[in-house]
Design a protein around this motif. Structure first.
Motif, PDB file in Angstrom:
ATOM      1  N   TYR A 195      -5.912 -11.314 -11.070  1.00 46.35           N
ATOM      2  CA  TYR A 195      -6.312 -10.238 -10.159  1.00 46.35           C
ATOM      3  C   TYR A 195      -7.041 -10.803  -8.941  1.00 46.35           C
ATOM      4  O   TYR A 195      -6.692 -10.504  -7.793  1.00 46.35           O
ATOM      5  N   LEU A 196      -8.070 -11.624  -9.193  1.00 50.76           N
ATOM      6  CA  LEU A 196      -8.866 -12.155  -8.087  1.00 50.76           C
ATOM      7  C   LEU A 196      -8.074 -13.166  -7.253  1.00 50.76           C
ATOM      8  O   LEU A 196      -8.273 -13.267  -6.044  1.00 50.76           O
ATOM      9  N   ALA A 197      -7.181 -13.906  -7.922  1.00 46.06           N
ATOM     10  CA  ALA A 197      -6.369 -14.874  -7.187  1.00 46.06           C
ATOM     11  C   ALA A 197      -5.502 -14.182  -6.146  1.00 46.06           C
ATOM     12  O   ALA A 197      -5.388 -14.636  -5.000  1.00 46.06           O
ATOM     13  N   THR A 198      -4.897 -13.070  -6.526  1.00 42.95           N
ATOM     14  CA  THR A 198      -4.048 -12.342  -5.582  1.00 42.95           C
ATOM     15  C   THR A 198      -4.878 -11.531  -4.591  1.00 42.95           C
ATOM     16  O   THR A 198      -4.512 -11.394  -3.424  1.00 42.95           O
ATOM     17  N   TYR A 199      -6.020 -11.038  -5.050  1.00 44.09           N
ATOM     18  CA  TYR A 199      -6.875 -10.222  -4.187  1.00 44.09           C
ATOM     19  C   TYR A 199      -7.433 -11.043  -3.023  1.00 44.09           C
ATOM     20  O   TYR A 199      -7.500 -10.556  -1.884  1.00 44.09           O
ATOM     21  N   TRP A 200      -7.840 -12.290  -3.302  1.00 43.64           N
ATOM     22  CA  TRP A 200      -8.485 -13.113  -2.281  1.00 43.64           C
ATOM     23  C   TRP A 200      -7.574 -14.192  -1.696  1.00 43.64           C
ATOM     24  O   TRP A 200      -8.031 -15.036  -0.926  1.00 43.64           O
TER      25      TRP A 200
END
Length: 272
Positions: A195-200
């Motif tokens: 989630y965070l990898a794609t979000y940021w």
């Protein structure tokens, strides 16, 4: 020419950086020239730092902040930025598990497992990682760079094999079950990482997970170790020193095109 694996003068935050694995992360990064900020629930004096890290005292500082206390995380982060600048690396290492020799309720059968122990583990291992990533990751995103490293477990990929713990019931005469909370919390890190990898991704912040297997500590019963090693293709536990280089790799430019990945260091345990 500067090595792509260099972390020289990079600022790293290690939560739980005074524990066994966290200490190894701290030593590895400091030895390679990084400045390491340990976020700890308990204060640690300069003298204690010098005793624990005698070779790198000038590159290591402790900031008091529990991963479950957002206000404390924000205060520690503000002080860190004032001292050393926005961090380049965050290692979400702080975590807890049910103690094998603790309160029997911590290792009760699932049907009787108390919610309070579930809450304690989830609060630290999952909510704490979310809060720490929220506070520090947002600063990295504003700076347009950063590497967040999640510290996972093989029990985040596969269920604990309860047969490994059967000897406890035979020996002690009472049920012993490896609790659900640790496995649930570590499996949650898999998708939090994605989630965070794609979000940021567009902000230059990379987020990856490292899944570790069993490490040699000398604190496990021989019966457990013997049964465990039968299920490890390499036939041994990890040496603690083997865990440090992977965080250096993920914190360096050598992994600049890697995000959302799960790197497994478990001697092949999850390959069978």
């Amino acid at each position: 020419m500067t090595s792509q694996f260099s972390v020289q003068d990079r600022v790293a935050v290690v939560t739980g950086g005074l524990g066994q694995i966290g200490t190894q992360f701290t030593k590895t990064l400091a030895a390679e020239g990084a400045k390491v900020a340990i976020f700890s629930r308990r204060p640690f004096s300069a003298a204690q730092i010098a005793e624990k890290f005698p070779e790198h005292t000038d590159r290591i500082r402790v900031y008091v902040a529990s991963v479950t206390d957002k206000a404390a995380l924000e205060a520690a982060t503000a002080q860190l930025i004032e001292d050393w600048g926005v961090p380049h690396i965050l290692i979400n290492n702080a975590g807890i598990d049910s103690k094998p020799d603790g309160n029997a309720d911590q290792n009760a059968p699932f049907e009787d497992y108390p919610q309070k122990y579930w809450d304690e583990v989830i609060d630290t291992n999952l909510t704490g990682v979310m809060l720490t990533s929220q506070v520090l990751g947002s600063k990295m995103a504003e700076a347009g760079r950063g590497s967040i490293i999640m510290v996972g477990s093989m029990y985040g990929m596969v269920s604990p094999n309860q047969a490994l713990y059967a000897y406890r019931e035979e020996r002690d005469g009472k049920p012993f079950v490896k609790a659900i909370s640790y496995a649930a919390s570590k499996s949650g890190l898999l998708n939090m990482t994605r989630y965070l990898a794609t979000y940021w991704a567009q902000k230059g912040v990379r987020v990856n997970l490292v899944t570790f297997g069993g490490v040699k500590t000398g604190s496990f019963d021989k019966e457990f170790i013997d049964a465990f090693l039968e299920r490890v293709p390499m036939g041994r536990q990890a040496e603690i020193e083997e865990f440090g280089p992977i965080v250096q790799f993920l914190g360096s430019e050598a992994s600049s095109y890697m995000t959302g990945a799960n790197l497994v260091l478990d001697g092949g345990f999850t390959a069978w």
